[in-house]
Write a protein that holds these residues in place. Structure first.
Motif, PDB file in Angstrom:
ATOM      1  N   LEU A 147      29.697  49.968  32.965  1.00  0.00           N
ATOM      2  CA  LEU A 147      29.196  48.900  33.827  1.00  0.00           C
ATOM      3  C   LEU A 147      27.678  49.009  33.949  1.00  0.00           C
ATOM      4  O   LEU A 147      27.143  50.087  34.240  1.00  0.00           O
ATOM      5  N   LYS A 148      27.011  47.894  33.764  1.00  0.00           N
ATOM      6  CA  LYS A 148      25.547  47.861  33.874  1.00  0.00           C
ATOM      7  C   LYS A 148      25.163  47.439  35.287  1.00  0.00           C
ATOM      8  O   LYS A 148      25.565  46.368  35.759  1.00  0.00           O
ATOM      9  N   ILE A 149      24.391  48.274  35.959  1.00  0.00           N
ATOM     10  CA  ILE A 149      24.027  48.056  37.358  1.00  0.00           C
ATOM     11  C   ILE A 149      22.530  47.782  37.475  1.00  0.00           C
ATOM     12  O   ILE A 149      21.709  48.426  36.814  1.00  0.00           O
ATOM     13  N   PHE A 150      22.181  46.841  38.340  1.00  0.00           N
ATOM     14  CA  PHE A 150      20.776  46.556  38.661  1.00  0.00           C
ATOM     15  C   PHE A 150      20.584  46.747  40.159  1.00  0.00           C
ATOM     16  O   PHE A 150      21.419  46.313  40.959  1.00  0.00           O
ATOM     17  N   ILE A 151      19.489  47.389  40.566  1.00  0.00           N
ATOM     18  CA  ILE A 151      19.233  47.700  41.973  1.00  0.00           C
ATOM     19  C   ILE A 151      18.007  46.937  42.462  1.00  0.00           C
ATOM     20  O   ILE A 151      16.928  47.023  41.862  1.00  0.00           O
ATOM     21  N   THR A 152      18.163  46.189  43.558  1.00  0.00           N
ATOM     22  CA  THR A 152      17.039  45.468  44.159  1.00  0.00           C
ATOM     23  C   THR A 152      16.814  45.953  45.575  1.00  0.00           C
ATOM     24  O   THR A 152      17.664  45.760  46.452  1.00  0.00           O
ATOM     25  N   ASP A 153      15.687  46.610  45.791  1.00  0.00           N
ATOM     26  CA  ASP A 153      15.366  47.153  47.114  1.00  0.00           C
ATOM     27  C   ASP A 153      13.878  47.450  47.138  1.00  0.00           C
ATOM     28  O   ASP A 153      13.328  47.942  46.146  1.00  0.00           O
ATOM     29  N   ASP A 154      13.206  47.152  48.253  1.00  0.00           N
ATOM     30  CA  ASP A 154      11.759  47.384  48.295  1.00  0.00           C
ATOM     31  C   ASP A 154      11.397  48.830  48.579  1.00  0.00           C
ATOM     32  O   ASP A 154      10.221  49.187  48.568  1.00  0.00           O
TER      33      ASP A 154
ATOM     34  N   SER B 242      15.700  47.934  37.854  1.00  0.00           N
ATOM     35  CA  SER B 242      15.567  47.811  39.307  1.00  0.00           C
ATOM     36  C   SER B 242      14.351  46.952  39.620  1.00  0.00           C
ATOM     37  O   SER B 242      13.502  46.711  38.761  1.00  0.00           O
ATOM     38  N   ALA B 243      14.284  46.500  40.880  1.00  0.00           N
ATOM     39  CA  ALA B 243      13.172  45.641  41.312  1.00  0.00           C
ATOM     40  C   ALA B 243      12.948  45.820  42.801  1.00  0.00           C
ATOM     41  O   ALA B 243      13.836  46.274  43.530  1.00  0.00           O
ATOM     42  N   GLY B 244      11.746  45.441  43.249  1.00  0.00           N
ATOM     43  CA  GLY B 244      11.390  45.603  44.651  1.00  0.00           C
ATOM     44  C   GLY B 244      11.528  44.352  45.482  1.00  0.00           C
ATOM     45  O   GLY B 244      11.290  44.368  46.687  1.00  0.00           O
ATOM     46  N   ASN B 245      11.922  43.237  44.851  1.00  0.00           N
ATOM     47  CA  ASN B 245      12.122  41.993  45.584  1.00  0.00           C
ATOM     48  C   ASN B 245      12.924  41.014  44.736  1.00  0.00           C
ATOM     49  O   ASN B 245      13.180  41.256  43.547  1.00  0.00           O
ATOM     50  N   GLY B 246      13.315  39.892  45.346  1.00  0.00           N
ATOM     51  CA  GLY B 246      14.142  38.929  44.654  1.00  0.00           C
ATOM     52  C   GLY B 246      13.462  38.260  43.475  1.00  0.00           C
ATOM     53  O   GLY B 246      14.079  38.019  42.436  1.00  0.00           O
ATOM     54  N   LYS B 247      12.181  37.954  43.618  1.00  0.00           N
ATOM     55  CA  LYS B 247      11.447  37.285  42.542  1.00  0.00           C
ATOM     56  C   LYS B 247      11.411  38.152  41.284  1.00  0.00           C
ATOM     57  O   LYS B 247      11.660  37.668  40.167  1.00  0.00           O
ATOM     58  N   GLU B 248      11.125  39.422  41.465  1.00  0.00           N
ATOM     59  CA  GLU B 248      11.081  40.349  40.339  1.00  0.00           C
ATOM     60  C   GLU B 248      12.468  40.497  39.710  1.00  0.00           C
ATOM     61  O   GLU B 248      12.603  40.610  38.487  1.00  0.00           O
ATOM     62  N   THR B 249      13.490  40.464  40.549  1.00  0.00           N
ATOM     63  CA  THR B 249      14.870  40.565  40.055  1.00  0.00           C
ATOM     64  C   THR B 249      15.207  39.420  39.113  1.00  0.00           C
ATOM     65  O   THR B 249      15.742  39.622  38.020  1.00  0.00           O
ATOM     66  N   LEU B 250      14.896  38.198  39.539  1.00  0.00           N
ATOM     67  CA  LEU B 250      15.204  37.026  38.718  1.00  0.00           C
ATOM     68  C   LEU B 250      14.496  37.081  37.372  1.00  0.00           C
ATOM     69  O   LEU B 250      15.029  36.617  36.356  1.00  0.00           O
ATOM     70  N   GLU B 251      13.300  37.643  37.353  1.00  0.00           N
ATOM     71  CA  GLU B 251      12.539  37.742  36.109  1.00  0.00           C
ATOM     72  C   GLU B 251      13.138  38.792  35.170  1.00  0.00           C
ATOM     73  O   GLU B 251      13.229  38.571  33.959  1.00  0.00           O
ATOM     74  N   LYS B 252      13.593  39.905  35.734  1.00  0.00           N
ATOM     75  CA  LYS B 252      14.038  41.024  34.902  1.00  0.00           C
ATOM     76  C   LYS B 252      15.451  40.851  34.342  1.00  0.00           C
ATOM     77  O   LYS B 252      15.726  41.268  33.209  1.00  0.00           O
ATOM     78  N   ILE B 253      16.349  40.273  35.116  1.00  0.00           N
ATOM     79  CA  ILE B 253      17.751  40.273  34.673  1.00  0.00           C
ATOM     80  C   ILE B 253      18.030  39.287  33.551  1.00  0.00           C
ATOM     81  O   ILE B 253      19.115  39.321  32.948  1.00  0.00           O
ATOM     82  N   LYS B 254      17.082  38.410  33.237  1.00  0.00           N
ATOM     83  CA  LYS B 254      17.291  37.471  32.130  1.00  0.00           C
ATOM     84  C   LYS B 254      17.602  38.217  30.839  1.00  0.00           C
ATOM     85  O   LYS B 254      18.452  37.800  30.054  1.00  0.00           O
TER      86      LYS B 254
END
Length: 219
Positions: free
Chosen positions: A7-14, A37-49
């Motif tokens: 399972l591939k997991i992504f973590i979003t937390d500042d 991982s990312a520190g905010n929602g905007k960064e998350t949307l950019e990375k998970i593509k």
């Protein structure tokens, strides 16, 4: 998903230290791996593509874009992606908005690592994750609010324009509560309430409390 697949997991937390700690725990498991991982929602949307994780662990309050807004956008673009809220915030507003916008579960930080790993594995099996403490708080809130608020105009509830808290404020405003009484009801300062009211007035396209109340009573 087959049991022997990773399972591939992504973590979003500042909180970068929290992210690092969770990553170590997850990567120690045989069939789990943190792909980013990312520190905010905007960064998350950019990375998970490019990363296309199976499960996202996401906090609520973050800079740039909060967790609720990020969940809303994620579910529109990736409806089959699993999202687990993992936060310190146990307020009814966040629970309701998180779940209403498509989160597959709501966890409170402090959950032991074994349960966290098991929960990640359970959610991809189609289980809906709502620990007893969260479910109890949600149930109490619903019991206390059903039929106890004046009916607001239908447009208030459409298109996710107004948050649960803003709807509550408008209900109290219609009932002629003072700013101090509304602030006390919500356990916030009068200054914080005024910030909420400013946003509400802008969304309603009115100039003040009187115009807002008149609009909400007459529609």
């Amino acid at each position: 998903m087959e049991s022997d697949e990773t399972l591939k997991i992504f973590i979003t937390d500042d909180d970068i230290f929290f992210r690092s700690g969770i990553e170590l725990v997850i990567n120690a498991e045989k069939h789990l791996t943190v792909v980013g991982s990312a520190g905010n929602g905007k960064e998350t949307l950019e990375k998970i593509k490019d990363l296309q994780p199976d499960v996202i662990l996401i906090d609520i309050k973050m800079p740039m874009m909060n967790g609720i807004e990020c969940i809303r956008k994620l579910k529109l673009e990736y409806p089959h992606m699993y999202i687990l809220i993992l936060t310190t915030f146990n307020e009814e507003e966040f629970i309701i908005e998180g779940l209403a916008n498509g989160a597959n579960g709501y966890l409170i930080k402090g959950i032991d690592f074994i349960n966290l790993v098991n929960t990640i594995q359970d959610v991809v099996k189609g289980q809906y994750i709502l620990p007893a403490e969260v479910a109890s708080k949600l149930a109490t809130y619903l019991v206390n609010t059903i039929n106890k608020q004046p009916k607001l105009p239908e447009f208030i509830y459409s298109n996710n324009t107004f948050t649960i808290r803003e709807q509550k404020i408008m209900s109290l405003l219609v009932e002629r509560y003072t700013n101090k009484e509304i602030a006390d009801n919500l356990s916030v300062s009068v200054g914080t309430l005024k910030n909420y009211l400013t946003v509400i007035y802008e969304k309603l396209q009115v100039k003040n409390r009187q115009e807002a109340a008149a609009l909400l009573r007459n529609r």
